[in-house]
Motif scaffolding. Structure first.
Motif, PDB file in Angstrom:
ATOM      1  N   GLU A 210      -3.918   8.183 -12.479  1.00  0.00           N
ATOM      2  CA  GLU A 210      -4.251   7.200 -11.996  1.00  0.00           C
ATOM      3  C   GLU A 210      -4.879   7.215 -10.640  1.00  0.00           C
ATOM      4  OE1 GLU A 210      -2.084   2.854 -10.720  1.00  0.00           O
ATOM      5  OE2 GLU A 210      -0.907   4.869 -11.182  1.00  0.00           O
ATOM      6  N   SER A 211      -4.691   8.097  -9.604  1.00  0.00           N
ATOM      7  CA  SER A 211      -5.387   8.342  -8.301  1.00  0.00           C
ATOM      8  C   SER A 211      -6.951   8.589  -8.670  1.00  0.00           C
ATOM      9  CB  SER A 211      -4.417   9.008  -7.473  1.00  0.00           C
ATOM     10  OG  SER A 211      -4.718  10.546  -7.813  1.00  0.00           O
ATOM     11  N   LEU A 212      -7.012   9.516  -9.484  1.00  0.00           N
ATOM     12  CA  LEU A 212      -8.365   9.961  -9.793  1.00  0.00           C
ATOM     13  C   LEU A 212      -9.293   9.038 -10.491  1.00  0.00           C
ATOM     14  CD1 LEU A 212      -7.556  13.737 -11.225  1.00  0.00           C
ATOM     15  CD2 LEU A 212      -8.574  13.084  -9.126  1.00  0.00           C
ATOM     16  N   GLN A 213      -8.743   8.148 -11.131  1.00  0.00           N
ATOM     17  CA  GLN A 213      -9.557   6.895 -11.811  1.00  0.00           C
ATOM     18  C   GLN A 213      -9.856   6.201 -10.739  1.00  0.00           C
ATOM     19  OE1 GLN A 213      -6.591   6.229 -14.816  1.00  0.00           O
ATOM     20  NE2 GLN A 213      -7.618   7.148 -16.277  1.00  0.00           N
ATOM     21  N   LYS A 214      -8.889   5.787  -9.830  1.00  0.00           N
ATOM     22  CA  LYS A 214      -9.426   4.871  -8.658  1.00  0.00           C
ATOM     23  C   LYS A 214     -10.320   5.462  -7.816  1.00  0.00           C
ATOM     24  CE  LYS A 214      -4.996   2.580  -8.119  1.00  0.00           C
ATOM     25  NZ  LYS A 214      -3.826   2.060  -7.085  1.00  0.00           N
ATOM     26  N   ARG A 215     -10.167   6.931  -7.844  1.00  0.00           N
ATOM     27  CA  ARG A 215     -11.270   7.536  -6.853  1.00  0.00           C
ATOM     28  C   ARG A 215     -12.741   7.294  -7.528  1.00  0.00           C
ATOM     29  NH1 ARG A 215      -9.136  13.236  -5.244  1.00  0.00           N
ATOM     30  NH2 ARG A 215      -7.701  11.780  -4.308  1.00  0.00           N
ATOM     31  N   LEU A 216     -12.929   7.608  -8.576  1.00  0.00           N
ATOM     32  CA  LEU A 216     -13.862   7.300  -9.429  1.00  0.00           C
ATOM     33  C   LEU A 216     -14.583   6.098  -9.291  1.00  0.00           C
ATOM     34  CD1 LEU A 216     -16.159   8.172 -11.406  1.00  0.00           C
ATOM     35  CD2 LEU A 216     -14.258   7.210 -13.444  1.00  0.00           C
ATOM     36  N   GLU A 217     -13.714   5.085  -9.386  1.00  0.00           N
ATOM     37  CA  GLU A 217     -14.033   3.593  -9.245  1.00  0.00           C
ATOM     38  C   GLU A 217     -14.770   3.441  -7.550  1.00  0.00           C
ATOM     39  OE1 GLU A 217     -14.822   1.394 -11.468  1.00  0.00           O
ATOM     40  OE2 GLU A 217     -14.096   3.071 -12.944  1.00  0.00           O
ATOM     41  N   LEU A 218     -13.971   3.826  -6.687  1.00  0.00           N
ATOM     42  CA  LEU A 218     -14.536   3.791  -5.360  1.00  0.00           C
ATOM     43  C   LEU A 218     -15.774   4.524  -5.308  1.00  0.00           C
ATOM     44  CD1 LEU A 218     -10.871   4.232  -3.705  1.00  0.00           C
ATOM     45  CD2 LEU A 218     -12.262   2.065  -3.574  1.00  0.00           C
ATOM     46  N   LEU A 219     -15.837   5.664  -5.821  1.00  0.00           N
ATOM     47  CA  LEU A 219     -17.145   6.504  -5.381  1.00  0.00           C
ATOM     48  C   LEU A 219     -18.349   5.618  -6.216  1.00  0.00           C
ATOM     49  CD1 LEU A 219     -15.994  10.138  -6.182  1.00  0.00           C
ATOM     50  CD2 LEU A 219     -16.882   9.150  -3.989  1.00  0.00           C
ATOM     51  N   LYS A 220     -17.904   5.096  -7.220  1.00  0.00           N
ATOM     52  CA  LYS A 220     -19.174   4.281  -7.864  1.00  0.00           C
ATOM     53  C   LYS A 220     -19.576   3.056  -6.711  1.00  0.00           C
ATOM     54  CE  LYS A 220     -17.614   4.532 -12.752  1.00  0.00           C
ATOM     55  NZ  LYS A 220     -17.214   3.794 -13.821  1.00  0.00           N
ATOM     56  N   ARG A 221     -18.736   2.808  -5.876  1.00  0.00           N
ATOM     57  CA  ARG A 221     -19.202   1.748  -4.837  1.00  0.00           C
ATOM     58  C   ARG A 221     -19.914   2.281  -3.770  1.00  0.00           C
ATOM     59  NH1 ARG A 221     -15.220  -3.064  -4.803  1.00  0.00           N
ATOM     60  NH2 ARG A 221     -13.658  -2.441  -6.462  1.00  0.00           N
ATOM     61  N   ALA A 222     -20.296   3.445  -3.701  1.00  0.00           N
ATOM     62  CA  ALA A 222     -20.667   4.329  -2.474  1.00  0.00           C
ATOM     63  C   ALA A 222     -22.288   3.717  -2.259  1.00  0.00           C
ATOM     64  CB  ALA A 222     -20.762   5.780  -2.710  1.00  0.00           C
ATOM     65  N   GLU A 223     -22.492   3.274  -1.199  1.00  0.00           N
ATOM     66  CA  GLU A 223     -23.860   2.855  -0.600  1.00  0.00           C
ATOM     67  C   GLU A 223     -24.547   3.896   0.273  1.00  0.00           C
ATOM     68  OE1 GLU A 223     -25.677  -1.013   1.712  1.00  0.00           O
ATOM     69  OE2 GLU A 223     -23.536  -0.642   1.697  1.00  0.00           O
ATOM     70  N   ARG A 224     -25.814   3.983  -0.330  1.00  0.00           N
ATOM     71  CA  ARG A 224     -26.637   5.014   0.536  1.00  0.00           C
ATOM     72  C   ARG A 224     -27.109   4.257   1.569  1.00  0.00           C
ATOM     73  NH1 ARG A 224     -28.266  10.311  -0.770  1.00  0.00           N
ATOM     74  NH2 ARG A 224     -27.696  10.973  -2.763  1.00  0.00           N
ATOM     75  N   LEU A 225     -27.193   4.975   2.853  1.00  0.00           N
ATOM     76  CA  LEU A 225     -27.739   4.134   4.005  1.00  0.00           C
ATOM     77  C   LEU A 225     -28.602   5.400   5.007  1.00  0.00           C
ATOM     78  CD1 LEU A 225     -24.320   2.641   5.098  1.00  0.00           C
ATOM     79  CD2 LEU A 225     -26.238   1.436   4.041  1.00  0.00           C
ATOM     80  N   LEU A 226     -29.667   4.717   5.787  1.00  0.00           N
ATOM     81  CA  LEU A 226     -30.279   5.552   6.810  1.00  0.00           C
ATOM     82  C   LEU A 226     -31.111   6.538   6.064  1.00  0.00           C
ATOM     83  CD1 LEU A 226     -28.111   5.950   9.800  1.00  0.00           C
ATOM     84  CD2 LEU A 226     -29.460   4.081   9.280  1.00  0.00           C
ATOM     85  N   ASP A 227     -31.732   6.002   5.055  1.00  0.00           N
ATOM     86  CA  ASP A 227     -32.664   6.899   4.236  1.00  0.00           C
ATOM     87  C   ASP A 227     -32.008   7.951   3.379  1.00  0.00           C
ATOM     88  OD1 ASP A 227     -34.930   5.898   5.315  1.00  0.00           O
ATOM     89  OD2 ASP A 227     -35.038   7.111   6.907  1.00  0.00           O
TER      90      ASP A 227
END
Length: 337
Positions: A210-227
């Motif tokens: 379950e924690s790994l699945q949550k981590r996957l969903e959180l990583l999908k939200r990652a936003e790239r910034l500053l080039d």
């Protein structure tokens, strides 16, 4: 002059005619805070049985180190100390008073010793030993008498003082991902004393499916910034409640982002309650010093790992302020070169 814990501890207890010592760490303790506090608690209990030892850790202790603490046969550090006599205090791994767990005990103590490794330490306490290093537990190891530390292994069953100190080093270095020569030397000496690496390594295993699945969903939200050099995951309070995401779920994400080959800085912004954000930053300490970065916002920590809490109803503005400071720091860093 080398800091000698035994000398300073006995001086504090004898000069103030104390028989009780309370050991404290920081809010939401990690493996390093727990390892330092519990390591010293066992060291004192075995080598100075004339004193009553009361370690106190918040029950929000990270799940991994909590495995080892829960196996402790001597102490229950999740119970608040009940003291009527005068006492001394030892504080570990806590840079600022605002982050201390059980601060009322510190404020009511006859005398205090502070042992820390944060560059941002405020210098509080009657005796303050702060040396910037990879882990507070590393500092604890080097200020103790080696024979007395070995004595804790001979006199107690696991987890011993040495087990706890090793755990602290293991956790704050990310299983030795970030080490200096002194760190590895301390670890080797602890292993030679009898610490079982595989036993302590159990505290590093805290993932479930379950924690790994949550981590996957959180990583999908990652936003790239500053080039693309910076990556951030931001989650508000409503999302946390709807998706049942705790700080424990998001806390490791900044490290995962930082460890990507194409990312220089990873950070997370977590709204733990309405308009109160808890942020975690990780870098290599060279591209950007996150301790220096966050000091401008009331936070701090280490060059490669730091955090900040911020009350704001405009997290996007706060994020932009952080990015602008990164740009400024990077500009001056390039110019200096």
């Amino acid at each position: 002059m080398i800091f000698n814990f035994d000398r300073e501890f006995q001086s504090m207890m004898q000069e103030h005619n104390l028989t009780i010592v309370i050991l404290l760490g920081h809010l939401n303790p990690d493996g390093d805070a727990a390892g330092s506090v519990m390591g010293l608690a066992h060291y004192i209990k075995v080598n100075y049985p004339q004193y009553k030892v009361l370690p106190y850790l918040a029950d929000t202790l990270d799940k991994g180190p909590k495995k080892q603490v829960s196996m402790d046969k001597v102490f229950n550090p999740f119970e608040k100390p009940d003291v009527e006599e005068k006492y001394g205090v030892i504080v570990c791994d806590t840079a600022v008073l605002a982050r201390m767990i059980g601060r009322k005990y510190y404020e009511g103590a006859e005398a205090s010793i502070v042992i820390d490794h944060h560059a941002s330490n405020e210098g509080y306490g009657d005796v303050n030993y702060t040396k910037t290093s990879e882990a507070c537990a590393e500092n604890v190891y080097y200020i103790l008498d080696e024979n007395k530390l070995k004595n804790t292994i001979d006199c107690e069953i696991s987890p011993t003082a040495a087990d706890y100190i090793y755990m602290g080093i293991l956790h704050d270095t990310g299983c030795f991902n970030r080490v200096q020569v002194s760190t590895m030397q301390a670890a080797m000496k602890l292993l030679e004393m009898g610490v079982d690496h595989s036993y302590v390594m159990q505290t590093m295993y805290k993932d479930t499916l379950e924690s790994l699945q949550k981590r996957l969903e959180l990583l999908k939200r990652a936003e790239r910034l500053l080039d693309g050099a910076v990556a951030c995951v931001c989650i508000n309070h409503a999302e946390c409640e709807t998706e049942e995401i705790s700080y424990e779920d998001i806390h490791p994400i900044s490290g995962f982002l930082r460890d990507c080959e194409d990312i220089k800085l990873g950070f997370t912004m977590y709204e733990e309650e309405e308009n109160r954000w808890r942020c975690s930053f990780r870098s290599d300490g060279k591209w950007i010093n996150v301790n220096e970065l966050l000091q401008a916002f009331g936070g701090g920590g280490h060059a490669a790992a730091a955090g900040v809490r911020k009350r704001t109803n405009d997290v996007e503005k706060f994020k932009q302020e952080i990015l602008e400071r990164i740009i400024m720091m990077r500009k001056f860093s390039v110019q200096d070169k």
